[in-house]
Design a protein around this motif. Structure first.
Motif, PDB file in Angstrom:
ATOM      1  N   UNK A  35     -10.417 -13.140   2.233  1.00  0.00           N
ATOM      2  CA  UNK A  35      -9.130 -13.801   2.428  1.00  0.00           C
ATOM      3  C   UNK A  35      -8.118 -12.807   2.998  1.00  0.00           C
ATOM      4  N   UNK A  36      -7.366 -13.247   3.977  1.00  0.00           N
ATOM      5  CA  UNK A  36      -6.313 -12.421   4.552  1.00  0.00           C
ATOM      6  C   UNK A  36      -5.039 -12.552   3.712  1.00  0.00           C
ATOM      7  N   UNK A  37      -4.239 -11.506   3.710  1.00  0.00           N
ATOM      8  CA  UNK A  37      -2.970 -11.529   2.987  1.00  0.00           C
ATOM      9  C   UNK A  37      -1.850 -11.139   3.945  1.00  0.00           C
ATOM     10  N   UNK A  38      -0.868 -12.025   4.077  1.00  0.00           N
ATOM     11  CA  UNK A  38       0.301 -11.742   4.887  1.00  0.00           C
ATOM     12  C   UNK A  38       1.489 -11.431   4.003  1.00  0.00           C
ATOM     13  N   UNK A  39       2.575 -11.010   4.639  1.00  0.00           N
ATOM     14  CA  UNK A  39       3.799 -10.700   3.909  1.00  0.00           C
ATOM     15  C   UNK A  39       4.969 -11.372   4.622  1.00  0.00           C
ATOM     16  N   UNK A  40       5.965 -11.784   3.867  1.00  0.00           N
ATOM     17  CA  UNK A  40       7.117 -12.436   4.458  1.00  0.00           C
ATOM     18  C   UNK A  40       8.182 -11.443   4.886  1.00  0.00           C
ATOM     19  N   UNK A  41       9.006 -11.866   5.819  1.00  0.00           N
ATOM     20  CA  UNK A  41      10.225 -11.131   6.155  1.00  0.00           C
ATOM     21  C   UNK A  41      11.322 -11.518   5.162  1.00  0.00           C
ATOM     22  N   UNK A  42      12.248 -10.620   4.871  1.00  0.00           N
ATOM     23  CA  UNK A  42      13.350 -10.963   3.970  1.00  0.00           C
ATOM     24  C   UNK A  42      14.488 -11.684   4.686  1.00  0.00           C
ATOM     25  N   UNK A  43      14.182 -12.337   5.776  1.00  0.00           N
ATOM     26  CA  UNK A  43      15.207 -12.999   6.598  1.00  0.00           C
ATOM     27  C   UNK A  43      15.794 -14.235   5.927  1.00  0.00           C
ATOM     28  N   UNK A  44      15.196 -14.693   4.846  1.00  0.00           N
ATOM     29  CA  UNK A  44      15.711 -15.855   4.135  1.00  0.00           C
ATOM     30  C   UNK A  44      16.523 -15.498   2.904  1.00  0.00           C
ATOM     31  N   UNK A  45      16.783 -14.196   2.691  1.00  0.00           N
ATOM     32  CA  UNK A  45      17.540 -13.746   1.523  1.00  0.00           C
ATOM     33  C   UNK A  45      18.978 -13.470   1.940  1.00  0.00           C
ATOM     34  N   UNK A  46      19.950 -14.065   1.267  1.00  0.00           N
ATOM     35  CA  UNK A  46      21.352 -13.884   1.664  1.00  0.00           C
ATOM     36  C   UNK A  46      21.784 -12.421   1.702  1.00  0.00           C
ATOM     37  N   UNK A  47      22.604 -12.092   2.703  1.00  0.00           N
ATOM     38  CA  UNK A  47      23.196 -10.760   2.789  1.00  0.00           C
ATOM     39  C   UNK A  47      22.377  -9.708   3.474  1.00  0.00           C
ATOM     40  N   UNK A  48      21.160 -10.026   3.891  1.00  0.00           N
ATOM     41  CA  UNK A  48      20.300  -9.033   4.542  1.00  0.00           C
ATOM     42  C   UNK A  48      20.806  -8.784   5.965  1.00  0.00           C
ATOM     43  N   UNK A  49      20.962  -7.522   6.321  1.00  0.00           N
ATOM     44  CA  UNK A  49      21.430  -7.164   7.660  1.00  0.00           C
ATOM     45  C   UNK A  49      20.289  -7.250   8.670  1.00  0.00           C
ATOM     46  N   UNK A  50      20.648  -7.544   9.915  1.00  0.00           N
ATOM     47  CA  UNK A  50      19.636  -7.700  10.949  1.00  0.00           C
ATOM     48  C   UNK A  50      18.787  -6.464  11.151  1.00  0.00           C
ATOM     49  N   UNK A  51      19.402  -5.282  11.102  1.00  0.00           N
ATOM     50  CA  UNK A  51      18.649  -4.047  11.313  1.00  0.00           C
ATOM     51  C   UNK A  51      17.604  -3.848  10.222  1.00  0.00           C
TER      52      UNK A  51
ATOM     53  N   UNK B  52      -2.832  -8.963  -8.520  1.00  0.00           N
ATOM     54  CA  UNK B  52      -4.297  -8.860  -8.437  1.00  0.00           C
ATOM     55  C   UNK B  52      -4.954 -10.167  -8.865  1.00  0.00           C
ATOM     56  N   UNK B  53      -4.556 -10.687 -10.013  1.00  0.00           N
ATOM     57  CA  UNK B  53      -5.161 -11.910 -10.534  1.00  0.00           C
ATOM     58  C   UNK B  53      -4.895 -13.097  -9.616  1.00  0.00           C
ATOM     59  N   UNK B  54      -3.680 -13.176  -9.099  1.00  0.00           N
ATOM     60  CA  UNK B  54      -3.308 -14.293  -8.238  1.00  0.00           C
ATOM     61  C   UNK B  54      -4.087 -14.242  -6.928  1.00  0.00           C
ATOM     62  N   UNK B  55      -4.144 -13.092  -6.312  1.00  0.00           N
ATOM     63  CA  UNK B  55      -4.857 -12.951  -5.031  1.00  0.00           C
ATOM     64  C   UNK B  55      -6.346 -13.232  -5.213  1.00  0.00           C
ATOM     65  N   UNK B  56      -6.927 -12.689  -6.249  1.00  0.00           N
ATOM     66  CA  UNK B  56      -8.354 -12.910  -6.482  1.00  0.00           C
ATOM     67  C   UNK B  56      -8.649 -14.382  -6.756  1.00  0.00           C
ATOM     68  N   UNK B  57      -7.774 -15.047  -7.496  1.00  0.00           N
ATOM     69  CA  UNK B  57      -7.983 -16.465  -7.796  1.00  0.00           C
ATOM     70  C   UNK B  57      -7.874 -17.314  -6.539  1.00  0.00           C
ATOM     71  N   UNK B  58      -6.937 -16.993  -5.673  1.00  0.00           N
ATOM     72  CA  UNK B  58      -6.796 -17.747  -4.433  1.00  0.00           C
ATOM     73  C   UNK B  58      -7.983 -17.496  -3.497  1.00  0.00           C
ATOM     74  N   UNK B  59      -8.467 -16.281  -3.470  1.00  0.00           N
ATOM     75  CA  UNK B  59      -9.646 -15.995  -2.648  1.00  0.00           C
ATOM     76  C   UNK B  59     -10.842 -16.791  -3.148  1.00  0.00           C
ATOM     77  N   UNK B  60     -11.018 -16.835  -4.455  1.00  0.00           N
ATOM     78  CA  UNK B  60     -12.125 -17.598  -5.042  1.00  0.00           C
ATOM     79  C   UNK B  60     -11.968 -19.085  -4.780  1.00  0.00           C
TER      80      UNK B  60
END
Length: 283
Positions: free
Chosen positions: A1-17, A246-254
């Motif tokens: 199973x592949x694992x991606x990560x989100x950008x924090x672009x949906x969190x208030x106050x985060x600067x563009x840089x 760990x538990x969450x990722x392994x369970x989703x892979x299974x």
């Protein structure tokens, strides 16, 4: 199973840089994709523009909308924007679509909340047709356009995924909820006469480290406040320890998930490293 990560672009106050720095750091991690969420009536960045900012500082990560509320948007302009981003990223765009659950976004966008499911289905058909006709340029870098994922929990959502998309995007929750949704997506796929099987994606939120947990919970409560009492269950699914990841990722892979996207609830760069260190080997 592949694992991606989100950008924090949906969190208030985060600067563009900071969004750009996050993308740079994620690029050198063990992740397969970089994902964004979509809100209009909220202190957040437009998802396609956020991914466009991430495109020049990444090379291998797929850029994913998880998800984009298409019925809020003009279909022709969306086709042009998505094709432009696909070209600028070298064909790394994956378009996850949904109808959205917040009426406030529709009100602010002056879009009708009623009939949004039917409009999304029509948009999914039209996007491919617009790219094929070539009247609006540039063409997408990927032949036929970026792959589509469709999210939702209704029978209609599963049917839209089976008819118009390459896969289904599960909105999150415990692995047992994913198993039920995945089975419904497969059934709809077979009933639609599609060969093979759908790509199956899902997501979860994380806030790692004692100093991050409370802030992560506060963000989740704010972002999902519209759900009322259900917000407590959503907050309860926040991944706050290495063992939980760990538990969450392994369970989703299974459970047969093809890609799990983990979205940040706290906008600090060390969250990327903490998550990378927590992932099970081979994920």
């Amino acid at each position: 199973m592949r694992v991606g990560i989100g950008l924090p672009s949906g969190i208030p106050g985060v600067r563009g840089e900071f969004v750009v720095r996050w993308a740079e750091r994620a690029e050198v991690g063990p992740f397969s994709s970089l994902a964004v969420i979509d809100r209009v009536a909220y202190d957040s960045y437009d998802p396609l523009i956020a991914l466009a900012a991430a495109a020049p500082v990444t090379r291998r990560l797929r850029l994913v909308t998880a998800i984009l509320v298409a019925p809020l948007r003009n279909t022709v302009l969306l086709a042009k924007e998505a094709a432009s981003l696909d070209q600028l990223s070298g064909g790394r765009l994956v378009l996850g679509f949904g109808v959205g659950a917040r009426e406030e976004d529709y009100d602010v966008a002056e879009a009708d909340h009623r009939g949004r499911g039917a409009r999304l289905a029509e948009q999914l058909r039209r996007l491919r047709r617009i790219w094929e006709e070539g009247r609006v340029g540039p063409p997408p870098a990927q032949p036929g356009g970026p792959p589509f994922l469709v999210g939702g929990f209704t029978d209609e959502a599963f049917q839209r995924a089976a008819r118009y998309a390459q896969g289904f995007f599960h909105g999150g929750g415990p692995p047992r909820a994913f198993v039920r949704a995945a089975e419904n997506a497969r059934i709809a796929w077979v009933e639609a006469g599609r060969p093979g099987r759908p790509e199956l994606w899902s997501q979860a939120y994380f806030a790692l480290g004692e100093d991050a947990v409370e802030r992560g919970i506060q963000y989740m409560r704010h972002y999902y406040a519209f759900t009322g009492p259900l917000v407590n269950r959503i907050v309860g699914n926040l991944l706050t320890t290495r063992q939980a990841v760990v538990q969450f990722v392994e369970a989703y892979a299974e459970a047969g998930c093809d890609e799990l996207v983990l979205m940040p609830a706290v906008p600090e760069l060390d969250q990327i490293d903490r998550l990378a260190e927590a992932l099970p080997c081979g994920s």
